[in-house]
Design an enzyme around this catalytic site. Structure first.
Site, PDB file in Angstrom:
ATOM      1  CG  ASP A  19       5.066  -4.151   1.280  1.00 17.86           C
ATOM      2  OD1 ASP A  19       6.086  -5.217   1.191  1.00 17.86           O
ATOM      3  OD2 ASP A  19       5.385  -3.060   0.812  1.00 17.86           O
ATOM      4  CD  GLU A 226      12.262  -5.410   4.466  1.00 19.19           C
ATOM      5  OE1 GLU A 226      12.516  -4.149   4.776  1.00 19.19           O
ATOM      6  OE2 GLU A 226      12.208  -5.888   3.302  1.00 19.19           O
TER       7      GLU A 226
HETATM    8  O1  FUB Z   1       7.313  -2.069  -0.029  1.00 21.19           O
HETATM    9  C1  FUB Z   1       8.357  -1.379   0.359  1.00 21.19           C
HETATM   10  C2  FUB Z   1       9.421  -1.907   1.466  1.00 21.19           C
HETATM   11  O2  FUB Z   1       9.887  -3.237   0.717  1.00 21.19           O
HETATM   12  C3  FUB Z   1       8.622  -2.517   2.474  1.00 21.19           C
HETATM   13  O3  FUB Z   1       8.263  -1.666   3.569  1.00 21.19           O
HETATM   14  C4  FUB Z   1       9.314  -3.812   3.051  1.00 21.19           C
HETATM   15  O4  FUB Z   1       8.918  -4.467   3.922  1.00 21.19           O
HETATM   16  C5  FUB Z   1       9.762  -4.193   1.772  1.00 21.19           C
HETATM   17  O5  FUB Z   1       8.889  -5.303   1.203  1.00 21.19           O
END
Ligand code: FUB
Length: 327
Positions: A19, A226
């Site tokens: 991320d 997301e």
């Molecule tokens: O890294 C945890 C979660 O996985 C993140 O918040 C999402 O975007 C995905 O990458």
């Protein structure tokens, strides 16, 4: 001697990272990623495999320079409201202060978004005692516009709980819309001048198709899942995000930071591992995509590594789709 950085290769190999939110601060590239932890616990749609507890900050003097680990800059044991899972963070700068924004579960198990401050982009960061009032879900991305106004984009389905906030209140039974209904959009809220609170209640961002109709929940190649990111190119606002179940990074363009945005296309084809999450940054005269995959661990979803590659625009402002393993 530290290893030089190269496009599409892991930037960090001594810990697992994911991320990546990249920014240019003080003339260098600073990267604010999640820190994946190794464990043998469950791997499921609730995201229980992502058991992160702290953040490290990294910097690069140039795109081929070593990626330097500035060490742990914030740990959940120092954040009074957090119970677990410090997920994808972002950072921003305003008036001499650096802000680290991060999602985590509160003591009730509900994802909220917190903020911590530092005078140094490499931290350490001091957390505010409580999460941002009115915040929920995950994946904050903070965009500071040319006029000095700042906006936070956030939200993620499934483990990120966005579908549980459909009515504006937390409903543990909340579900995604039916396939023919408009998909849930990320949320946006303008930040207060001190960058520590929302100036207004978060509102849903609309993402439209080429005919001006909302992208539907069943359109999994294009609907929001997301990992939002905002950048500005030639005066237009580019909202980019992950499609989750179909594993693309895609983008939509608008003339207002709060939308609506019209879907334009794909930025990145699927990577090794389930999640795909990114940031886009201009450094010197080029643009770069920072992303992650699970190549460093041979494909383990919660053992990821951050990477970067150059991002190129066509003359009409569209982005050239990147195939991550075609170099
Ligand atoms: O890294 C945890 C979660 O996985 C993140 O918040 C999402 O975007 C995905 O990458």
């Amino acid at each position: 001697m530290e290893k030089k950085s190269r496009p599409n290769e892991p930037l960090v190999t001594h810990i697992y990272t994911a991320d990546p939110s990249a920014h240019v601060f003080e003339g260098k590239l600073y990267i604010y990623p999640s820190h994946d932890l190794e464990h043998d616990g469950p791997d499921n749609d609730n995201g229980d495999q992502y058991q992160m507890e702290d953040y490290h900050v990294f910097s690069m003097d140039d795109v081929d320079a070593p990626c330097i680990d500035h060490g742990e800059v914030l740990h959940m044991k120092n954040v009074p409201w957090v119970s677990k899972q410090m997920w994808a963070p972002d950072a921003a700068y305003k008036n001499g202060t650096y802000y680290l924004y991060f999602p985590a579960r509160d003591k009730e198990g509900i994802f909220r978004i917190g903020v911590a401050t530092s005078k140094n982009p490499a931290g350490p960061f001091t957390p505010e005692p409580n999460y941002i009032p009115g915040s929920f879900s995950i994946d904050p991305a903070v965009f500071v516009d040319d006029d000095g106004r700042s906006y936070m984009y956030f939200g993620g389905l499934w483990g990120g709980q966005l579908e549980k906030w459909k009515t504006g209140e937390f409903n543990p039974e909340g579900k995604e819309p039916a396939v023919n209904e408009p998909a849930l959009g990320p949320r946006v809220a303008e930040l207060s001048d001190d960058m520590l609170t929302f100036k207004e209640a978060p509102q849903e961002v609309q993402i439209l198709d080429e005919n001006g109709n909302p992208i539907t929940a069943g359109d999994e190649d294009r609907r929001y899942f997301e990992g939002p990111w905002m950048h500005k190119y030639n005066g237009l606002y580019y909202l980019s995000y992950s499609t989750g179940t179909t594993h693309y990074l895609v983008y939509a363009v608008g003339t207002n930071p709060k939308g609506p945005f019209t879907y334009k296309g794909r930025i990145l084809e699927p990577v090794i591992g389930w999640t795909t999450h990114h940031s886009i940054v201009q450094f010197k005269d080029k643009w770069y995509l920072f992303y992650h995959d699970s190549s460093l661990s041979g494909g383990v979803n919660h053992k990821r590594c951050i990477k970067y590659t150059e991002l190129k625009y066509n003359p009409d402002g569209t982005i050239q789709t990147i195939k991550p393993y075609d170099n």
